[in-house]
Every structure is written in C-alpha cells, then in structure tokens.
Design a protein around this motif. Structure first.
Motif, PDB file in Angstrom:
ATOM      1  N   UNK A 142      -2.505 -10.086   4.236  1.00 37.65           N
ATOM      2  CA  UNK A 142      -1.917  -9.163   3.252  1.00 37.65           C
ATOM      3  C   UNK A 142      -0.400  -9.311   3.136  1.00 37.65           C
ATOM      4  N   UNK A 143       0.259  -9.509   4.275  1.00 35.79           N
ATOM      5  CA  UNK A 143       1.725  -9.592   4.240  1.00 35.79           C
ATOM      6  C   UNK A 143       2.171 -10.791   3.408  1.00 35.79           C
ATOM      7  N   UNK A 144       1.511 -11.933   3.613  1.00 31.11           N
ATOM      8  CA  UNK A 144       1.854 -13.135   2.847  1.00 31.11           C
ATOM      9  C   UNK A 144       1.569 -12.913   1.361  1.00 31.11           C
ATOM     10  N   UNK A 151       1.586 -10.145  -0.188  1.00 32.70           N
ATOM     11  CA  UNK A 151       2.504  -9.147  -0.746  1.00 32.70           C
ATOM     12  C   UNK A 151       3.835  -9.777  -1.174  1.00 32.70           C
ATOM     13  N   UNK A 152       4.138 -10.953  -0.617  1.00 34.52           N
ATOM     14  CA  UNK A 152       5.404 -11.597  -0.969  1.00 34.52           C
ATOM     15  C   UNK A 152       5.383 -12.197  -2.367  1.00 34.52           C
ATOM     16  N   UNK A 181       6.832  -5.145  -5.653  1.00 31.30           N
ATOM     17  CA  UNK A 181       6.624  -4.052  -4.701  1.00 31.30           C
ATOM     18  C   UNK A 181       5.680  -2.960  -5.222  1.00 31.30           C
ATOM     19  N   UNK A 182       5.834  -2.594  -6.488  1.00 31.92           N
ATOM     20  CA  UNK A 182       4.981  -1.522  -7.022  1.00 31.92           C
ATOM     21  C   UNK A 182       3.513  -1.955  -7.060  1.00 31.92           C
ATOM     22  N   UNK A 188       2.145  -4.099  -4.956  1.00 28.58           N
ATOM     23  CA  UNK A 188       1.686  -4.105  -3.562  1.00 28.58           C
ATOM     24  C   UNK A 188       1.256  -2.703  -3.142  1.00 28.58           C
ATOM     25  N   UNK A 189       2.103  -1.732  -3.472  1.00 28.30           N
ATOM     26  CA  UNK A 189       1.794  -0.360  -3.068  1.00 28.30           C
ATOM     27  C   UNK A 189       0.551   0.145  -3.819  1.00 28.30           C
ATOM     28  N   UNK A 221      -2.452  -1.578  -2.231  1.00 30.63           N
ATOM     29  CA  UNK A 221      -2.664  -1.056  -0.885  1.00 30.63           C
ATOM     30  C   UNK A 221      -3.250   0.355  -0.940  1.00 30.63           C
ATOM     31  N   UNK A 222      -2.724   1.177  -1.840  1.00 32.76           N
ATOM     32  CA  UNK A 222      -3.182   2.563  -1.885  1.00 32.76           C
ATOM     33  C   UNK A 222      -4.599   2.684  -2.448  1.00 32.76           C
ATOM     34  N   UNK A 272      -6.594   1.729   0.687  1.00 32.76           N
ATOM     35  CA  UNK A 272      -6.547   2.762   1.732  1.00 32.76           C
ATOM     36  C   UNK A 272      -7.234   4.048   1.276  1.00 32.76           C
ATOM     37  N   UNK A 311       1.101  -0.309   7.713  1.00 35.85           N
ATOM     38  CA  UNK A 311       1.017  -1.296   6.649  1.00 35.85           C
ATOM     39  C   UNK A 311      -0.406  -1.257   6.112  1.00 35.85           C
TER      40      UNK A 311
END
Lengths: 200, 200
Positions: free
Chosen positions: A28-30, A32-33, A37-38, A40-41, A44-45, A48, A67
């Motif tokens: 996920x971190x890779x 996300x790059x 940013x919006x 990614x969030x 992710x949300x 989650x 994270x």
C-alpha cells in the motif's frame, strides 16, 4: 462496546487469552506514492470502513489502525467460547469483501488492492494503557508481536492461521501449506497454515 | 490541539514533511512476562504518562501507543520551522526523564527500563484515516515504515537520528557512530547517527 458492557472490564490489567488479527494491504505504501493524497485517503477509508463494519459484526475489538494496517482482538474485553472461530469467519468475510471494494476502486480509476490477514492466539495483558491525558484499552505480550511477524509473511488475498488458533477452533476449515516461521525474539518456530477458502 | 487550531487541518489528506519519532522500551514484552499484569500496566502507564507530557510540551502529535511503543510526529497538523529541532530536544528530554521513572520503579520493587528512540524526517500523507465509526488523524508513507526499522536498531538509552532529520536541524548537537542500515522495501541504505548527549 466497552462502555456498553462494563462488567467485562478489568482496566487495571489482566491476563486474557485472545485471538489476535493483523491485516494490511500488500504494497500500500508504494501504491500510495503514485496517487494524490486525497485519493489515498479516500481509498484507505473505503477499505477501513468496510473492514471496521465486518470486524464489529463479528464482535472483534479494534485496537488500532496504523496506516493501512488493522490490529484487532477477539476475546477482550469480553471472552466468548467462539472467539477463535469468529476471528476466522471474520477474516474470511474480510477477504470476501475485497471484490466489492476493488470494483468501487476500479469505477473511480483507482488501483485494486489485496489484503493479507494473520491470526494468532495467546495470553496477553489487557488493560487501560496510556496516561491521564490519553489512554486506550490495549494489549501487551509476545503473542501481539508474533502476530505482526506472521503478518509479514502473508501474501495478498491470504489468511495465515497460527497453530495456536487452529487448536481453538470448533468449526471445520480447510487448511493447507503448513509453514514454519522463524520469529525474532521467539526460540521455537511459529507454525502457521494457509486457510484455503480465503479468496480462492 | 487539532480542535483548537482548525486552520492547520486538511482532513481529506495532504502531503506533509514531518519528523517522525518512534520509541519503545527494550525487552519490555519479555520483562512483562515476569510480573503481575497489574504491575505491568502500572509500570507502563507511569512511563507513558511521563513521555506524553514531554511530547506534548514539545508540541509533538502522538499518533499511537502500541503496547510500550510510542509513535509521534512533529510537523502535523501544524508545521513549524523548528519541527526537527523540537523532535530532537524532545527525545533528549525523554531519555533524561528515564532516571526519575526508574527511581520510582525501584522504590516499588519493579525493574528498571530503558527506551530507544528513532527520529526520521520525510514526506507523508496526513489525514483523517478510518471509518465513520472510528477514525483518527493518522499518517501513511515510507518514512513511517523507515522510522520503525530504525527503531529496531536502537539500543536502550540511545537516540538514533536519520540523515534526513540531521539536515533539517538548526541547533547544534553532537553526533557520532554513523551507521548504514538496510531497510526492507527501500533500495538505498538508511544512514543514521547516534546522538551523543542521550543519557550518557
């Protein structure tokens, strides 16, 4: 849930046998790059949010989001006879939900994601951990660390169940692929099995 | 702090340069196996209470307690010119506070503990992460993972500062022991330095 059922609490710290679940999204971190940013969030949300609903429906206690990682336990603050079985069914439901999450991701032009889930059972100290200014119901003990190490070995779509959890199950589940993992700080290898129904 | 200063917030997710701090007590899990659960929680909460006060006094944002581990950032939700410097001074104050914490432990017949602290600076996505039912201001990005790997290399009483943080410091600090760490998922080695004033 804690506040609803205060009879189950020993906030000063007590020893509990719990089944611990750790999950995270592979890479996920890779991933996300390469996104805003919006995005990614939002991605992710969505993930989650779906996972939280499933864990709560299976009466799991979410200890933490870190994270994209989720740490949850089954068996504290309230212990039930089917803690390990609920944890396994919860993990299966989480993997089954990924198809829907990825369909929504695709519809928004976002990448698909895969999660890995580790389950492990053992005795931990449960209690209200922190300070006057900030505290939470949390857990301390080697089984927590071991679960995190098992999680490091999970591939996407996979559920790895430790022997300690298998021994507590009443239900029947198809498992395969016995693997023996070396875990830092633990002398004996940790034996885990791949749950076969998961996302296959 | 977040609610007091809403002008600093972008809850949908934005990219921030932050200095990340991870600390944990060396060998705490093993130590905890030789104590009563109530003693473990009392000892842990004394430590976390003192550390929380110090981190807040240095305007750090505590992201998480995970057992005896603390994850904090300096630079989000509010960025300040001295984020990296405050993080270093905070780490020094945390190490300096251990003598008092251990005096209290000894007075109660509890073991002494030592903490290791890792500092690393980089760009992460900061946002309100979670679900409608449970969310928190959290962080995603490789620098978070890297900090955790640096922390794995900290000895008790030690502060390890990544090159990325050193480059951001205005104050002068004595550092030594340049070490090059291999970190999983990162191609280049991570260069860290031992801060010399720490608990020496």
């Amino acid at each position: 849930d804690i506040l609803e059922r205060p009879e189950g609490l020993e906030l000063g710290g007590d020893l509990r046998e719990v089944t611990i679940m750790m999950s995270d999204i592979r890479g996920f971190t890779t991933l996300s790059e390469h996104l805003e940013p919006a995005q990614v969030v939002r991605m992710l949300n969505r993930y989650l949010g779906a996972m939280t609903d499933i864990i709560m429906a299976h009466q799991g206690t979410i200890d933490e989001f870190l994270g994209d990682a989720i740490l949850a336990v089954f068996g504290a603050p309230l212990q039930r006879d089917d803690d390990a079985d609920r944890a396994v069914r919860c993990a299966q439901a989480m993997q089954a939900a990924m198809a829907g999450i990825n369909a929504e991701n695709r519809a928004e032009g976002l990448p698909e994601v895969q999660t890995g889930i580790a389950l492990n059972t053992g005795c931990v100290i449960a209690g209200n951990i922190g300070s006057e200014r900030r505290s939470k119901y949390g857990f301390v003990g080697h089984p927590m660390n071991v679960t995190s190490r098992i999680e490091d070995h999970c591939a996407g779509g996979e559920i790895l169940v430790a022997d300690s959890t298998l021994q507590k199950l009443s239900g029947h589940y198809a498992v395969g692929d016995r693997r023996s993992l070396k875990v830092k700080g633990i002398h004996q290898p940790v034996v885990v099995h791949r749950l076969l129904e998961a996302n296959s």
